[in-house]
Scaffold this active site. Structure first.
Site, mmCIF file in Angstrom:
data_model
loop_
_atom_site.group_PDB
_atom_site.id
_atom_site.type_symbol
_atom_site.label_atom_id
_atom_site.label_comp_id
_atom_site.label_asym_id
_atom_site.label_seq_id
_atom_site.Cartn_x
_atom_site.Cartn_y
_atom_site.Cartn_z
ATOM 1 N N ALA A 165 -9.549 18.228 -4.263
ATOM 2 C CA ALA A 165 -9.931 18.731 -5.527
ATOM 3 C C ALA A 165 -8.739 19.079 -6.457
ATOM 4 O O ALA A 165 -8.065 19.693 -5.901
ATOM 5 C CB ALA A 165 -11.198 19.455 -5.692
ATOM 6 N N LYS A 197 2.761 13.545 -9.330
ATOM 7 C CA LYS A 197 2.373 13.867 -7.591
ATOM 8 C C LYS A 197 3.743 14.445 -7.355
ATOM 9 O O LYS A 197 4.797 14.157 -7.732
ATOM 10 C CB LYS A 197 1.859 12.966 -6.939
ATOM 11 N N CYS A 207 -0.569 3.608 -10.744
ATOM 12 C CA CYS A 207 -1.491 2.481 -10.096
ATOM 13 C C CYS A 207 -3.049 2.858 -10.376
ATOM 14 O O CYS A 207 -3.766 1.907 -11.134
ATOM 15 C CB CYS A 207 -1.152 2.775 -8.565
ATOM 16 N N PHE A 242 0.909 -1.269 0.124
ATOM 17 C CA PHE A 242 -0.007 0.047 -0.180
ATOM 18 C C PHE A 242 0.893 1.233 -0.014
ATOM 19 O O PHE A 242 0.268 2.376 0.166
ATOM 20 C CB PHE A 242 -1.008 0.063 1.136
ATOM 21 N N LEU A 243 2.195 1.208 -0.425
ATOM 22 C CA LEU A 243 2.891 2.281 -0.266
ATOM 23 C C LEU A 243 2.737 3.213 -1.524
ATOM 24 O O LEU A 243 2.199 3.104 -2.480
ATOM 25 C CB LEU A 243 4.337 2.033 -0.403
ATOM 26 N N PHE A 288 -7.597 12.630 1.309
ATOM 27 C CA PHE A 288 -8.094 12.276 -0.070
ATOM 28 C C PHE A 288 -9.080 12.866 -0.635
ATOM 29 O O PHE A 288 -9.827 12.245 -1.551
ATOM 30 C CB PHE A 288 -8.144 10.672 0.033
ATOM 31 N N LEU A 289 -9.455 14.026 -0.349
ATOM 32 C CA LEU A 289 -10.594 15.078 -0.874
ATOM 33 C C LEU A 289 -10.140 15.968 -1.425
ATOM 34 O O LEU A 289 -10.577 16.951 -1.390
ATOM 35 C CB LEU A 289 -11.447 15.020 0.348
ATOM 36 N N GLU A 341 4.190 6.596 -3.839
ATOM 37 C CA GLU A 341 5.125 7.048 -4.330
ATOM 38 C C GLU A 341 5.475 8.403 -3.623
ATOM 39 O O GLU A 341 4.433 9.138 -3.319
ATOM 40 C CB GLU A 341 5.173 7.266 -5.695
ATOM 41 N N ARG A 346 4.644 8.804 -15.062
ATOM 42 C CA ARG A 346 3.564 7.952 -15.901
ATOM 43 C C ARG A 346 1.909 8.379 -15.691
ATOM 44 O O ARG A 346 1.731 8.751 -14.530
ATOM 45 C CB ARG A 346 3.677 6.325 -15.037
HETATM 46 C C1 UGA Z 1 -1.550 4.682 -4.902
HETATM 47 C C2 UGA Z 1 -2.261 4.362 -3.496
HETATM 48 O O1 UGA Z 1 -2.310 5.812 -2.670
HETATM 49 C C3 UGA Z 1 -1.310 3.521 -2.636
HETATM 50 O O2 UGA Z 1 -1.916 3.101 -1.360
HETATM 51 C C4 UGA Z 1 -0.947 2.237 -3.351
HETATM 52 O O3 UGA Z 1 0.195 1.423 -2.736
HETATM 53 C C5 UGA Z 1 -0.371 2.691 -4.835
HETATM 54 O O4 UGA Z 1 -1.270 3.549 -5.374
HETATM 55 C C6 UGA Z 1 0.093 1.424 -5.499
HETATM 56 O O5 UGA Z 1 -1.083 0.563 -5.914
HETATM 57 O O6 UGA Z 1 1.025 1.077 -5.978
HETATM 58 P P1 UGA Z 1 0.364 6.422 -5.678
HETATM 59 O O7 UGA Z 1 -0.190 6.193 -6.885
HETATM 60 O O8 UGA Z 1 1.961 6.435 -5.285
HETATM 61 O O9 UGA Z 1 -0.493 5.492 -4.513
HETATM 62 O O10 UGA Z 1 -0.200 7.962 -5.148
HETATM 63 P P2 UGA Z 1 -1.466 8.633 -4.528
HETATM 64 O O11 UGA Z 1 -0.575 9.316 -3.368
HETATM 65 O O12 UGA Z 1 -2.396 7.524 -4.114
HETATM 66 O O13 UGA Z 1 -1.801 9.743 -5.609
HETATM 67 C C7 UGA Z 1 -2.506 9.269 -6.822
HETATM 68 C C8 UGA Z 1 -2.902 10.279 -7.281
HETATM 69 O O14 UGA Z 1 -3.998 10.910 -6.840
HETATM 70 C C9 UGA Z 1 -1.984 11.522 -7.818
HETATM 71 O O15 UGA Z 1 -1.969 11.950 -9.044
HETATM 72 C C10 UGA Z 1 -2.475 12.422 -6.463
HETATM 73 O O16 UGA Z 1 -2.195 13.956 -7.172
HETATM 74 C C11 UGA Z 1 -3.829 12.635 -6.772
HETATM 75 N N1 UGA Z 1 -4.745 12.764 -5.609
HETATM 76 C C12 UGA Z 1 -4.599 12.035 -4.320
HETATM 77 C C13 UGA Z 1 -5.623 13.883 -5.642
HETATM 78 O O17 UGA Z 1 -5.906 14.444 -6.968
HETATM 79 N N2 UGA Z 1 -6.356 14.255 -4.479
HETATM 80 C C14 UGA Z 1 -6.237 13.554 -3.401
HETATM 81 O O18 UGA Z 1 -6.929 13.866 -2.502
HETATM 82 C C15 UGA Z 1 -5.305 12.554 -3.417
#
Ligand code: UGA
Length: 430
Positions: free
Chosen positions: A252, A320, A260, A152-153, A249-250, A155, A327
């Protein structure tokens, strides 16, 4: 414990380094010779805060080694983690050929009882597939067990997430096998869930798709805020105080990218369909996310009167903050649209420029935010790097031809920005 980690991508490399740091002997295997050579020299193939230090320390202490020899890795280890890539095929289905290759290698090398743990994100049922492949390829009559232990890590915070995960999920065939994994993870002192393999595999997809759903949900609410005059920041706070909803995680913005969420939603839709389920909610999650870049473009186009001949300063390229991963980054889509409409782009990112150049070579890359702002008709914030929040905005304003900022991640306070003399537009706020 003697551990082998197959695959040195984000998950494999971080997992291997952390297990070594916890005192285990870890051998990381990858069939990419060049990557292994670099790792042996202490050069990281990816940017991840803290990774280089933890790898170097453990290599120095001889607890962490890298090799292309899967045979050696498997033979000397009690537990083998499969952490290889699971990319998407064109139809959304997950390509598990690297898993198959790893399982074959494990089968051939099997010299005594081992536990094979799958950490890669894989469709439900892959545990059975791994078992079959090892059975078919093993050369001696040796027993083994297959476990699902999804990762669940995130990046950008991968080390911290691995050292202090919110939960550890272990999908094991028996209690005895689960105990072995419990022993390995016990030192972290984190909550652990022991379940069957199918449920563990499902937990990973259900988690990622739920998180993606939260993002698309709030982004749609942000669109409605823009039409009605409501303020998404206050709305998010207001709903987040409800513990059943939660505030994380909210955010916008421009939606999700990365290796992922986009891939996992499509893969899960494919699996659901295979078992006779239409999961239309997830189709909407994708559709909303697919519209984020176009929506942002529409806002900018309207306010600056078209892109032709305009210079746009882009701040943030990676999908991010705190990663150089490009990617499925929203920057690619947005920059390509701007270019096709005649804009000139000056882009800056703290670490992703080298990777971005391989995907978008025909733009100017700036050495910092101020030079990206130089003579720009507008700035677009695409990724919420911390350093952008700390910029000297007076200086940015002086550099620009016209002080207009389009904040795709809501990192600034609208009132403050206007007081500083900017025309300022963000997501779901006035
Ligand atoms: C995600 C999951 O959060 C991890 O728990 C999981 O292990 C990982 O996929 C995986 O399957 O390997 P990750 O893709 O590294 O992790 O990044 P996140 O922090 O989840 O962000 C994903 C995207 O959502 C980013 O582009 C971020 O900017 C966006 N985001 C995130 C939003 O637009 N709003 C938010 O409130 C949170």
């Amino acid at each position: 414990m003697n551990i082998c980690v197959i695959g040195t991508g984000y998950v494999g490399l971080v997992t291997g380094a952390v297990f070594a740091d916890l005192g285990n002997d870890v051998i990381c295997v990858d069939n990419d010779k060049e990557k292994i050579e670099l790792l042996n020299k202490g050069i990281m193939p990816i940017y991840e805060p803290g990774l280089k230090e933890i790898v170097q320390n453990n290599v120095e202490d001889r607890r962490l080694t890298f090799t292309t020899d899967i045979n050696k890795g498997v033979r000397i280890s009690e537990i083998i983690f499969i952490c290889v890539g699971t990319p998407a095929k064109n139809n959304g289905e997950t390509d598990i050929s690297y898993i198959e290759e790893a399982a074959k290698g494990i089968g051939k090398a099997l010299n005594e009882y081992k536990i094979i743990v799958n950490k890669s994100t894989v469709p439900i049922g892959t545990g059975d597939f791994v078992r079959e492949i090892i059975e078919k390829n093993k050369e001696k009559d040796i027993n083994f067990d297959v476990v699902s232990n999804p990762e669940f890590l995130r990046e950008g915070s991968a080390i911290q997430d691995t050292l202090a995960p919110e939960r550890i999920v272990i999908g094991a065939p028996t209690k005895e096998v689960a105990m072995k994994l419990l022993e390995l993870y016990a030192t972290l002192g984190r909550p652990m869930l022991i379940t069957d393999i199918y449920s563990a595999e499902m937990i990973k997809y259900a988690s990622n798709t739920f998180l993606a759903m939260k993002i698309s949900f709030i982004n749609k609410i942000a669109n409605i805020c823009e039409s009605t005059g409501a303020n998404i920041s206050d709305v998010t706070k207001g709903i987040g105080y409800d513990s059943r909803i939660g505030s994380s995680f909210l955010n916008a913005g421009l939606g999700f990218g990365g290796s992922c969420f986009p891939k996992d939603i499509k893969s899960f839709l494919h699996t659901a369909k295979k078992f006779g389920h239409d999961f239309n909610l997830l189709n909407s999650v994708i559709e909303i996310d697919n519209n984020r870049a176009t929506h942002f473009m529409n806002i900018i186009r309207e306010k600056i009167g078209g892109f032709k001949g305009k210079t746009i300063g882009i701040l943030g390229l990676s999908f991010k903050p705190d990663t150089d991963d490009m990617r499925d980054a929203k920057s690619i889509e947005i920059i390509k649209m701007m270019l096709s409409e005649g804009a000139k782009i000056k882009a800056y990112d703290p670490v992703a420029i080298e990777n971005a150049k391989k995907i978008i070579p025909n733009i100017e890359y700036a050495k910092n935010s101020y030079s990206a702002a130089y003579k720009a008709d507008a700035i677009a914030i695409i990724t919420e790097w911390r350093e952008f929040k700390l910029l000297n905005m007076e200086k940015i304003k002086k550099e620009m031809k016209r002080p207009v900022i389009f904040d795709g991640r809501n990192i600034y306070d609208p009132e403050k920005m206007r007081k500083t003399g900017f025309e300022y537009y963000s997501i779901g706020r006035r």
